[in-house]
Design a protein around this motif. Structure first.
Motif: not given
Lengths: 137, 1178
Positions: B339-348, B357-358, B484-488, B524-536
């Motif tokens: 499912i990837g990693a699509h949920q943005n982290k917030s700066l807090g 602010v997006v 634009v918040i792009a911290i992960g 059930i197997f999983a892989g990609g960003d949803c396992v590693t966090g944002p990656n290439n």
């Protein structure tokens, strides 16, 4: 056969003569397809009748390709083929075809480039002396 | 198991010993560390330099290697020898050849197609050969089968998470084979167009070319292949039909999901992808800006994957619209969560809720896929990763104002691809390093600015990165109307709504087994960003492929872990100096200049132009040598290439061992301490192991003599244990057992003839038009059938020829291939394949030797030398074949008179050599008679004490063996015929007669022109004439030169002459005696004698007795007939087959079955296009 090409018959002895032809192939060399090879056990097997037969059948030139002196597998006296060669040349001269249409080559064992050089040179020489043998009906 | 003799070495001596032993009936295993016997290996000594002398050894090598009792073990290094005499076990480590010796015909097509050149030195010149090459480039070898040079795995390939054969596709590109390059990439992974643009290219980082100048531009080449392949992307080409029914659900259509679907589809499954967005591709579609990855590229890939039978359901969010349990109920049996990693982290920090602010994901999604999304005039992007840089660059294209990036560390720590960050700066984006936002400021609803703080780099943190620390009092404010918040990002795993799914509490990533990617829940197997966090992207694709393998195993009920590992293969160490690499500038990617980029979303990088791509590919150093591009495997029609060939250990059993590799090679398996004297081959301290040291200074003759002597000694050793050994399998003996698919003897003119065209795995018919040849040859009179086979020299080829001959009831067959003649001789031109061809044919066709198979060489004498003129070559092929047909039509089977061979030997002359020969022959079990003398000779030898000593010792040994030594008579007359000589020793009126199969003459050490021994031998007798011939014009040849000739045309006379050899020391003389005994033993071992097929016959009815032939050849004698006229006669066993007598016979009384005048003139007629078109009626 291609009418314009020089038709060349090479009588090659099975030993050093053939080894040159074979090495030419293994070395990736090329020569005209109008060169036709007749393999014989030893050049001393080829008498003047066979040499002249090739001309009778329309060859423009005949090359006798054999071992260098002392290399004969059968220890045959090299003089035997030389005598036949000389006799055939006399006949060629008498017939008006020209002695230069028959050559005797002794080249080193396994000398592929040497064979290709001799055969292409010979073709060039024959091109100079054309028109050649009137085509037989 | 231990039988026969193992010979270690690839020298000419090893070959001679193998041949001698095999001829004496022993099984021989010839073990060599090199890939083949070659003229190079065998003639390493300075004594043989010229090509001419090299070639003279060729028939010996070929006869030895192709003897039915000799087995060749090539590429085999002896590692240990166990056991004892009689039952040795030789442990051998074999090095893979990667080409099947039994199939490869050395046609060289693979070499032409090979895209890798390996530097090597030939005759002192630096040159190159292909990675697949003849065992000794530029030289003849046995076997002639090619070999492939490999050296581990290239560093680029080991670096690739997908295991793409990087070197392979680059080497294909260097040859301009773009389609093939893309296919090779697609054997490992899909999405070449995507990866070629956005991959983080660990391969390039590992590229060894960087040590020369700069690394090969691998990603550009990856893209080049994807963009320029003429056939486009076709995954379906190699995919199997859909064979598996199990339903598989893949959640998310990002690179991981697509890769998994692709791999599963290739394995025969039809998986379904569920995608929550309307667009397919996950982050590749939504997160990567179009100017880096155009939509069309992605869409092309997706379409190709769909074409494989992958179903993609868009707009379905698993967990919300449908749950995993629902899917299970619908029959889905395995799941892949990507499912990837699509949920943005917030700066807090305060102010994040302000308008303007997006997060980066929403911004990129909007700008990439939505029309009309707007951007402020003062944009600030917070973050240092790829999404920050991508957001900034995308925003810049739409913004009329300033775009800047705030990053709390320095440029070095940025996780964004450096090239992309650089491009951002080129495009006018400023990056504020060491700047940390503290608060987003606003006017209550809208953002107005950011309060920041300067940082400095501090101590190393737990993650291995230095931690930024605030600088006190450095706070300042930046104006901004769009932040634009792009911290992960993090995966939205709760949305999946799967109970028991274990996730990381911190990063929300799914926990899996790293090897299998299976979650806690089976299936059930999983892989990609949803396992590693944002990656290439490349890691995501790798995970998809890994998961697909697991799912396949899971559904088939196989072990998920077996044979898998997370370890990367070791890459090869490359010495770049060996690669002869010259400096060559790396290609530059052409791009739209930054000033033209604004306001548009077209792709910036334009891709390498055609020629530049090929040139860049040529910069590759080919670290692993063979690139495994598989082009050779595809071009070889014979299936001879075997890339998966493995090194192995084998055990070879033997009763005795002869080692020709130098004794000083440190091999400790002999129990050091040889009792070798003066370089003579002898038993080592370990019983049953002999070593032979062939010194550099030895002449060729000396080497052959040593080898024959040791072979004889080994044969004697075998004989002591077993009295009767099986004779050489004789082809003539087994003729009864052959199938009756045989060719019959028929009268000339009416023969049914078939013509076989050998393609030689495509090498012949790539030049010659076989259709035309077939059509024209079928027009020739008497031709029943013309058919093609792929290979005439294999067992299968011979079987097919035999089967066709039977089916068409053929009397004769003309084989147009590479073999030139059907004779049992080996000339300098012959090859292992030609010998193999003859052996298989003679095993399959009963009357093969009867002249019923005629040969026409259309490979070396046509296709190969006229490859520049296919029309002329085709024309010539027809003519060559018709000459073969003409000869076949006229061939009358040669009548070979087999005769008995007396198993005894007569030795004339009493030098040490003769006595040693006698001793050795007696040891082999043959009865021996020695005629010692003449006295003058013995007297002279005896003047030297060391000779006398040796002589006496030998005489004593002979006495012990019960051998009579007769004294030299006044005259010796040797008559009878080869095989059964009848010798009369005459002393005045006293005559004693001795019968013998072999005669050995030792001419002592005399310096005179004609040795006195010959004086005693009556010139009128047969032996006298043979001597006259042998001594002839050249003087006496060396015994071992004669031995070399024997391997070419066989020995049929049984007369062995040792010429005078001056002052050789007694040990050397004894060795020569043993060597000649070896030849005589091998001759006698045949048991019966067949004259050569080339022997002439003389028709006494036609002979007019002129004697011209006898004047040329001393083997011909003039005899008186019953009616008093003279007539020429020759014993066929004496005839060498040169045919000179035929040329000089005025009446045509002499003929040779295979080359009569008729043969030669019909050959001429056919070759000059004057073949008769009408069959003569017999």
């Amino acid at each position: 056969m291609n009418k314009s090409a020089i038709h060349l018959v090479v009588f090659a002895c099975n030993w050093d003569g053939l080894s040159c032809i074979e090495e030419a192939a293994r070395g990736g060399l090329t020569y005209p397809a109008s060169v036709r090879v007749v393999r014989v056990s030893c050049l001393s097997r080829v008498h003047q009748g066979l040499m002249l037969k090739a001309f009778e059948l329309g060859a423009d030139g005949v090359m006798l390709l054999g071992c260098e002196p002392g290399n004969c597998q059968y220890d045959i006296d090299a003089g035997l083929v030389t005598r036949e060669y000389e006799k055939a040349r006399i006949v060629l001269g008498l017939l008006g075809l020209g002695k230069e249409r028959l050559v005797l080559c002794h080249i080193p064992r396994g000398d592929g480039p040497g064979f290709v050089r001799r055969v292409t040179d010979f073709i060039k020489e024959l091109e100079q002396v054309r028109p050649a043998i009137p085509a037989r009906a | 198991m231990a039988r026969g003799v193992a010979i270690i070495g690839d020298s000419v001596g090893a070959a001679q010993a193998a041949l001698t032993l095999a001829e004496l009936g022993a099984e021989v295993k010839l073990i060599m560390s090199s890939p083949a016997l070659s003229l190079d290996n065998t003639t390493d000594s300075a004594s043989i330099t010229s090509r001419e002398r090299q070639l003279s050894v060729w028939p010996l090598l070929l006869r030895a290697a192709s003897h039915p009792l000799v087995t060749l073990h090539t590429n085999s290094e002896v590692s240990a020898i166990a056991g004892r005499q009689g039952r040795f076990t030789i442990r051998v480590a074999t090095c893979p050849r990667y080409v099947r010796e039994d199939l490869c015909t050395a046609c060289g097509r693979c070499e032409e197609t090979c895209s890798v050149q390996v530097p090597f030195i030939l005759d002192g010149r630096r040159t190159t050969h292909s990675a697949i090459h003849a065992p000794v480039p530029g030289n003849k070898t046995i076997p002639s089968a090619y070999c492939i040079e490999k050296s581990g795995v290239a560093p680029c390939r080991t670096a690739c998470p997908l295991g793409i054969n990087v070197q392979g596709f680059i080497s294909l590109l260097s040859k301009g084979k773009v389609d093939e390059a893309l296919s090779l990439i697609n054997e490992s992974a899909p999405l070449a167009g995507v990866l070629g643009r956005v991959c983080t290219h660990p391969c390039e980082d590992n590229c060894k070319r960087g040590d020369v100048d700069s690394p090969v531009f691998i990603p550009a080449l990856h893209r080049y292949a994807a963009d320029n392949a003429p056939s486009g992307i076709h995954y379906t080409r190699k995919a199997p039909a859909k064979s598996r029914r199990e339903k598989i659900a893949i959640v998310g259509s990002g690179p991981a999901g697509l890769a998994a679907a692709w791999e599963l589809a290739r394995r025969g499954y039809g998986p379904t992808i569920f995608e929550s967005h309307a667009v397919v591709g996950g982050m590749v579609a939504t997160g990567i800006p179009r100017f880096r990855l155009p939509h069309e590229v992605r869409e092309r890939e997706v379409e190709a994957i769909k074409a494989l039978g992958v179903d993609i359901m868009t707009g379905v969010t698993v967990g919300r619209d449908v749950t995993i349990s629902d899917l299970r109920e619908r029959g889905y049996r395995a799941f892949f969560l990507s499912i990837g990693a699509h949920q943005n982290k917030s700066l807090g920090i305060p102010g994040e809720e302000l308008e303007g602010v997006v997060d980066a994901i929403s911004l990129l999604f909007a700008l990439n896929l939505k029309v009309g999304a707007s951007v402020g005039s003062n944009v600030v992007v917070i973050g240092g990763g790829n999404s920050a840089v991508d957001s900034a660059r995308t925003a810049k294209r739409r913004s009329k104002g300033v775009v800047r990036i705030l990053y709390r560390r320095t440029a070095e720590e940025m996780t964004a691809v450096a090239d992309e960050a650089e491009e951002a700066i080129n495009e006018g984006i400023s990056i504020e390093y060491l700047t940390n936002p503290l608060e987003i400021l606003g006017d209550g609803t809208k953002v107005t600015g950011i309060r920041c703080q300067r940082m400095k780099m501090g101590e190393m943190g737990a993650d291995g990165r230095r931690r930024p620390e605030p600088i006190r009092g450095s706070e300042f404010v930046i104006d901004a109307d769009h932040v634009v918040i792009a911290i992960g990002q993090r995966p939205n795993t709760p949305l999946l709504n799967i109970r028991w799914l274990e996730t990381d509490s911190d990063s929300a990533t799914i926990k899996v087994d790293p090897l299998t990617l299976e979650t806690r829940i089976p299936g059930i197997f999983a892989g990609g960003d949803c396992v590693t966090g944002p990656n290439n992207v490349v890691e995501a694709v790798a995970a998809g492929l890994r998961a697909a393998d697991s799912i396949d195993r899971y559904l088939r009920g196989r072990d998920l872990r077996k044979g898998r590992s997370l370890e990367k293969p070791q890459s090869v160490e490359v010495d770049i100096r060996e690669r002869d690499a010259a400096y060559y500038k790396r290609a530059r990617m052409p791009a739209i200049p930054p000033y033209k980029r604004m306001g548009r979303l077209e792709e910036i990088a334009l891709g390498l132009p055609l020629e530049a791509g090929r040139q860049e590919a040529e910069r590759c150093l080919n670290c692993a040598l063979c690139s495994e591009c598989m082009a050779c495997e595809q071009v070889c029609e014979l299936g001879a290439v075997l890339h998966q060939d493995k090194a192995e250990h084998i055990d070879i059993g033997a009763e005795l061992i002869i080692d020709f590799t130098s004794v000083d090679n440190g091999s400790d398996y002999y129990l050091q301490g040889h009792d070798t004297a003066q370089g003579t081959p002898l038993q080592t301290a370990r019983p049953g192991v002999y070593t032979v040291e062939l010194a550099e200074a030895d002449t060729l003759e000396g080497k052959l003599a040593k080898a024959s002597a040791v072979a004889l000694e080994a044969a004697a050793e075998l004989r002591t244990k077993e009295e009767v050994r099986p004779a050489v399998p004789d082809t003539a003996d087994s003729s009864d057992a052959r199938s009756d698919q045989s060719l019959k003897k028929v009268s000339a003119g009416t023969a049914r003839i078939g013509v076989v065209l050998c393609r030689c795995g495509g090498s012949i018919n790539s030049v010659i038009d076989f259709n035309q040849v077939t059509n024209e040859v079928l027009q020739l009179p008497g031709i029943c059938n013309v058919w093609e086979i792929s290979q005439a020299c294999s067992e299968e080829g011979a079987n097919r020829i035999a089967a066709q001959a039977a089916e068409w009831k053929l009397d004769k067959v003309v084989l147009a291939a590479c073999r030139c003649c059907g004779l049992d001789q080996i000339c300098f031109s012959c090859t292992d394949r030609r010998v193999m061809c003859q052996q298989h044919l003679s095993n399959n066709l009963t009357t093969y030797y009867g002249g019923n198979v005629e040969f026409a060489n259309i490979r070396e004498q046509c296709a190969w030398v006229h490859k520049d003129d296919p029309i002329g070559a085709t024309r010539k092929t027809v003519d060559i074949i018709s000459s073969g047909v003409a000869r076949a039509r006229e061939a009358s089977p040669a009548v070979s008179e087999e005769r008995s061979l007396t198993g005894s030997a007569l030795i004339l002359g009493s030098g040490i050599r003769g006595l040693a020969a006698a001793k050795n022959l007696a040891t082999q079990g043959y009865s021996v008679t020695v005629v010692s003398g003449p006295e003058s000779n013995i007297a002279r030898e005896s003047q030297r004490p060391e000779y006398l000593e040796n002589r006496d010792s030998l005489l004593k040994q002979l006495d012990e063996q019960g051998i009579t030594v007769r004294s030299w008579p006044q005259t010796i007359e040797l008559d009878g015929s080869p095989g059964n000589y009848d010798t009369a020793l005459k002393d005045g009126s006293q005559i004693s007669r001795i019968g013998a199969g072999a005669v050995i003459l030792d001419l002592g050490k005399m310096d005179g022109e004609v040795p006195p021994e010959v004086d005693a031998i009556s010139e009128e007798s047969r032996l006298g004439r043979i001597f006259a011939r042998r001594i002839g014009s050249k003087g006496l040849e060396d015994a071992q030169s004669a031995a070399l000739r024997e391997s070419a045309i066989r020995e049929t006379t049984g007369i062995f002459i040792m010429s005078p050899d001056g002052e050789a020391p007694p040990e050397e003389q004894a060795l020569k005696g043993a060597a000649i005994a070896a030849r005589a033993s091998a001759y006698l071992h045949q048991g019966s004698l067949n004259p050569r097929a080339t022997a002439v016959t003389i028709d006494s009815k036609l002979c007019r007795g002129c004697g011209d032939c006898a004047a040329i050849c001393s083997y011909i004698e003039m005899r008186e007939t019953s009616n008093g006229t003279a007539c020429a006669y020759i014993d066929q066993a004496l005839c060498l087959g040169c045919g000179a007598c035929i040329a000089h016979c005025p009446t045509g009384a002499i003929t040779q079955a295979f080359q009569s005048d008729k043969h030669i003139s019909s050959t001429l007629e056919a070759l000059l296009g004057k073949a008769p078109c009408v069959v003569e009626i017999a």
